[in-house]
Design an enzyme around this catalytic site. Structure first.
Site: not given
Length: 529
Positions: A207, A233
């Site tokens: 993330d 990401e």
């Protein structure tokens, strides 16, 4: 000569030169299910882990090979933004402890869900959040005790570069962990091994990777499993980088490839996502997954929406920061599932909103054709909408998305007509290699407002429709030429055409008989008026 990479582990104060290895993309044949949405932590009466256990056989039968699981760590945060009409808390992104008894269910329920998924042939990929956490709880509730240089805000300038945080602050940076701290980095590494050894993790989804160095991710993955799947990401547009940074003037693709090269992980294809949002169908070819270089295609994890960008069932409709419009969603899924890259399907689209039958059919077509992350794709830009041919390892596919391809292509059989025929796909029995042929039209004398074209039996030459013939250019007196890429060992019929530039129906054709060739038998073919 193999490309060399300088790998520097700042907290170990060592640098080594390595031959650049391959990307950790799981082999490139996966179809991933995002196994949650923004409101999954609030399901009742069943917990989300109980739902995953129950659904595991279906997920496997539907063709998914990996499932992206939500963060497994306990999160007691809570917030509501009345202005934007969103709310959250408990999703795992403001975790405060590595305890696995989370809002998604208990630790035993998590293990049961992962075991059921594994038995169904679906590997677990955990969402991990190394960048930030909840620092608003008493210190006794936080495993990461507040110590010097553990938090980003402890990095007081001036400090040595090796001892301060490696990337962008998250929000204000107050809850931002200093990933360059030896304590933080080694503790994260330990927890990733724990997910692998005790909770069935076969890969990791990182993330907010803009908050820490890609070299840090590479270091963690070398410890977790050097061949294990990983994806980052990186949701950051070129304009968000400082003007002095080369990425400020670069493309989305360049930024994503740079991160992947340095981390050796796959990366979510935000270059394609941006075109899904803002471009025409023809411009979807500018995503990372359609780059002409297979080394770029193989790192792209494609998606239509996820828990951040799209709507979710439940309260406030989730976050919906950047959702694809409803009228594009079916076409977007057809594109990512029938083209290169590693496609990711969003849970609500599959199991909540009635799109499952279409997605199942698309997954089966993909697998039957043997489409991989790095499969060759060639766009036929002489049609409207999006028309492309994709070479799988077993079959060749032709897709026409909201396109004016009107004739049945020679050599193909119908595979799918869906969404009021805005989605059409054809397939061949085999997937030959591509070859290039230069076509020449001799004795061509176009007048004002006219040009010379080649038209013929394959889709590459317009399937005998002069409106979609390919244009040629003058290369010698009275000779016009153009190169065509198509499958080898194909019998082709074609002709030269002089066509009006303003009216595609006004065309002067080369006289019979047709020109004939077998692709790959030679590099040139000639027709004549």
């Amino acid at each position: 000569m193999k490309r060399l990479t300088l790998l520097c582990a700042a907290w170990l104060l060592t640098c080594v030169v390595l031959a650049a290895p391959g990307v950790r993309n799981g082999g490139g044949e996966d179809v991933i299910l995002q196994g949650f949405h923004w409101n999954s932590s609030r399901t009742t009466p069943q917990t989300w882990y109980e739902i995953l256990k129950q659904m595991a056989p279906t997920i496997g039968r539907d063709g998914f090979t990996k499932i992206w699981l939500p963060p497994a760590w306990v999160d007691k945060s809570s917030w509501v933004d009345a202005n934007s009409g969103t709310s959250g808390g408990g999703e795992g992104y403001f975790w405060h402890d590595f305890d696995k008894n989370s809002n998604y269910g208990s630790e035993p329920q998590l293990k049961q869900a992962v075991d059921a998924l594994s038995s169904a042939g679906v590997q677990a990929v955990y969402d991990v959040v190394p960048n930030h956490m909840n620092d608003n709880l008493p210190g006794t509730q936080v495993r990461f005790l507040r110590r010097l240089k553990l938090w980003r805000t402890d990095c007081i300038s001036p400090t040595p570069a090796s001892s301060c945080d490696e990337g962008d602050p998250f929000d204000s940076g107050k809850a931002d962990l200093n990933t360059s701290s030896p304590e933080v980095s080694s503790r994260m590494m330990q927890e990733f091994r724990n997910l692998r050894d005790n909770y069935g993790a076969k890969g990791l989804r990182f993330d907010f990777v803009r908050g820490y160095a890609p070299e840090r991710v590479n270091l963690w993955m070398k410890d977790f499993g050097d061949q294990a799947f990983c994806v980052g990401e990186l949701w950051k547009s070129p304009g968000e980088f400082p003007a002095s940074d080369w990425r400020n003037k670069a493309s989305w693709q360049d930024i994503l490839k740079d991160w992947s090269d340095r981390s050796r992980c796959a990366v979510f294809d935000f270059a394609l996502k941006e075109r899904l949002q803002n471009g025409s169908l023809a411009e979807w070819r500018h995503g990372l997954s359609s780059n002409p270089d297979p080394a770029w295609r193989q790192i792209a994890v494609t998606f239509v929406d996820n828990h951040d960008t799209g709507y979710s069932p439940g309260q406030y409709g989730g976050q919906h920061h950047w959702p694809v419009p409803e009228d594009k969603r079916n076409i977007a899924y057809a594109y990512i599932l029938l083209s290169p890259g590693i496609p990711t399907v969003y849970w609500p689209d599959m199991y909540d909103w009635g799109r499952g039958d279409l997605i199942r059919t698309l997954i089966k077509l993909r697998k039957d054709a043997g489409i991989r992350a790095d499969s060759p794709i060639r766009f036929q830009s002489h049609y409207s909408g999006l028309v492309a041919t994709i070479n799988g390892s077993r079959q060749r596919l032709l897709i026409a998305l909201d396109a004016n391809l009107s004739m049945i292509p020679e050599g193909f059989t119908q595979a799918l007509f869906a969404d009021a025929e805005r989605i059409r796909a054809w397939q061949t029995r085999s997937a030959p290699e591509d070859t290039t042929t230069t076509l020449h039209c001799d004795n061509a004398n176009p007048g004002n407002g006219q040009a010379v074209y080649a038209v013929g039996s394959p889709v590459e030459l317009g399937a005998w429709d002069p409106a979609h013939a390919i244009s040629l250019r003058p290369t010698a007196p009275h000779r016009w030429s153009g190169a065509v890429v198509w499958p080898t060992q194909q019998a082709i019929k074609w002709k030269c055409v002089i066509r009006s530039l303003s009216n595609v129906n006004q065309a002067y054709w080369q006289k019979d008989p047709d020109n004939s060739l077998i692709t790959g038998a030679g590099t040139e073919a000639v027709g004549s008026f």
